[in-house]
Motif scaffolding. Structure first.
Motif, PDB file in Angstrom:
ATOM      1  N   GLU A   7      30.455  40.398  41.046  1.00  7.99           N
ATOM      2  CA  GLU A   7      30.898  39.586  39.897  1.00  7.99           C
ATOM      3  C   GLU A   7      29.948  38.411  39.771  1.00  7.99           C
ATOM      4  O   GLU A   7      29.704  37.704  40.742  1.00  7.99           O
ATOM      5  CB  GLU A   7      32.349  39.123  40.143  1.00  7.99           C
ATOM      6  N   ASP A   8      29.401  38.213  38.578  1.00  6.23           N
ATOM      7  CA  ASP A   8      28.391  37.166  38.396  1.00  6.23           C
ATOM      8  C   ASP A   8      28.953  35.828  37.945  1.00  6.23           C
ATOM      9  O   ASP A   8      28.279  34.815  38.073  1.00  6.23           O
ATOM     10  CB  ASP A   8      27.315  37.629  37.405  1.00  6.23           C
ATOM     11  N   GLU A   9      30.156  35.813  37.391  1.00  2.00           N
ATOM     12  CA  GLU A   9      30.683  34.522  36.940  1.00  2.00           C
ATOM     13  C   GLU A   9      31.298  33.786  38.126  1.00  2.00           C
ATOM     14  O   GLU A   9      32.286  34.259  38.704  1.00  2.00           O
ATOM     15  CB  GLU A   9      31.752  34.721  35.870  1.00  2.00           C
ATOM     16  N   ASP A  51      32.337  44.308  38.301  1.00  2.00           N
ATOM     17  CA  ASP A  51      32.283  43.832  36.918  1.00  2.00           C
ATOM     18  C   ASP A  51      31.330  44.752  36.145  1.00  2.00           C
ATOM     19  O   ASP A  51      30.430  45.342  36.732  1.00  2.00           O
ATOM     20  CB  ASP A  51      31.757  42.382  36.933  1.00  2.00           C
ATOM     21  N   MET A  53      29.587  43.800  32.985  1.00  2.00           N
ATOM     22  CA  MET A  53      28.462  43.017  32.473  1.00  2.00           C
ATOM     23  C   MET A  53      27.871  42.210  33.617  1.00  2.00           C
ATOM     24  O   MET A  53      28.396  41.147  33.977  1.00  2.00           O
ATOM     25  CB  MET A  53      28.954  42.065  31.376  1.00  2.00           C
TER      26      MET A  53
END
Ligand code: CA
Length: 223
Positions: A7-9, A51, A53
């Motif tokens: 997950e990038d956020e 995730d 995106m």
């Protein structure tokens, strides 16, 4: 139980990681698809939260890549894209389940528990209720050991009912989760497909598995 979270956020990642750790899961967080695959190749995980995106390599590609070498680790997709095309692409890429953001943490935890249990029991990537079986790898459905041919839409509908086994799903849940074309309010298309599915999997059997809850929706259960 060890979980790989891709997950990038940062806010979402730390919210999930912290929540899972409070529930005694151990969590590694990768911030992009490439890092996720790197972690996956070096460690053993019981579950992957992925995730869609993501920077560098997107979640669909990461999922496909994992499935070239590993067919048993459950993958739960996290997606902000409620478009069902992405959901279907995720399932086609080999994901077991998905959650549409924003979701409640309790909902995530329930899915994590269910998928973890399956891995732990070595049940593999199939669903079963009474004598009805759905194999995720081959996308085949059998009742009483006889193969039942389903159209793609019927298959995804049954797959969705299985993922929510024992839980009432409303028509709008179904519409939001598996209908690709825009869904018109008041349309009876879901009832129509439920009937197709019933004719294929329940007709001629004493034990019915798809139940209608009047005015509420549908539920897949044994009685
Ligand atoms: Ca993202």
């Amino acid at each position: 139980m060890k979980i790989l979270l891709v997950e990038d956020e940062p806010n979402v990642a730390s919210f999930i990681k912290q929540g899972l750790e409070e529930n005694d899961y151990s969590v590694d967080n990768a911030y992009d698809g490439k890092m996720g695959l790197g972690f996956f190749s070096k460690n053993q995980y019981d579950l992957v939260l992925l995730d869609i995106m993501l920077p560098k390599i997107n979640g669909i590609e990461v999922c496909k890549e994992i499935r070239t070498t590993d067919n048993s680790t459950p993958i739960l997709m996290l997606t902000a894209l409620s478009s069902s095309e992405d959901i279907v692409a995720g399932l086609d890429a080999g994901a077991d389940d998905y959650l549409v953001k924003p979701f409640k943490f309790q909902e995530l935890l329930a899915r994590v528990r269910a998928l973890g249990r399956r891995k732990h029991l070595g049940v593999g990537r199939s669903y079963k209720i009474a004598d009805l079986e759905l194999d995720i790898n081959s996308k085949s459905v059998k009742r009483n050991n006889v193969v039942i041919k389903l159209t793609p839409k019927e298959y995804y509908l049954l797959n969705y009912l299985f993922r929510n086994k024992g839980i009432l799903v409303s028509r709008s849940d179904i519409a939001a989760n598996i209908w690709e074309e825009s869904f018109e309010k008041g349309s009876n298309i879901i009832d129509v497909y439920i009937n197709y599915l019933r004719n294929k999997i329940d007709k001629g059997f004493d034990k019915k598995l798809i139940h209608t809850v009047m005015g509420m929706g549908y539920i897949l259960k044994e009685d």
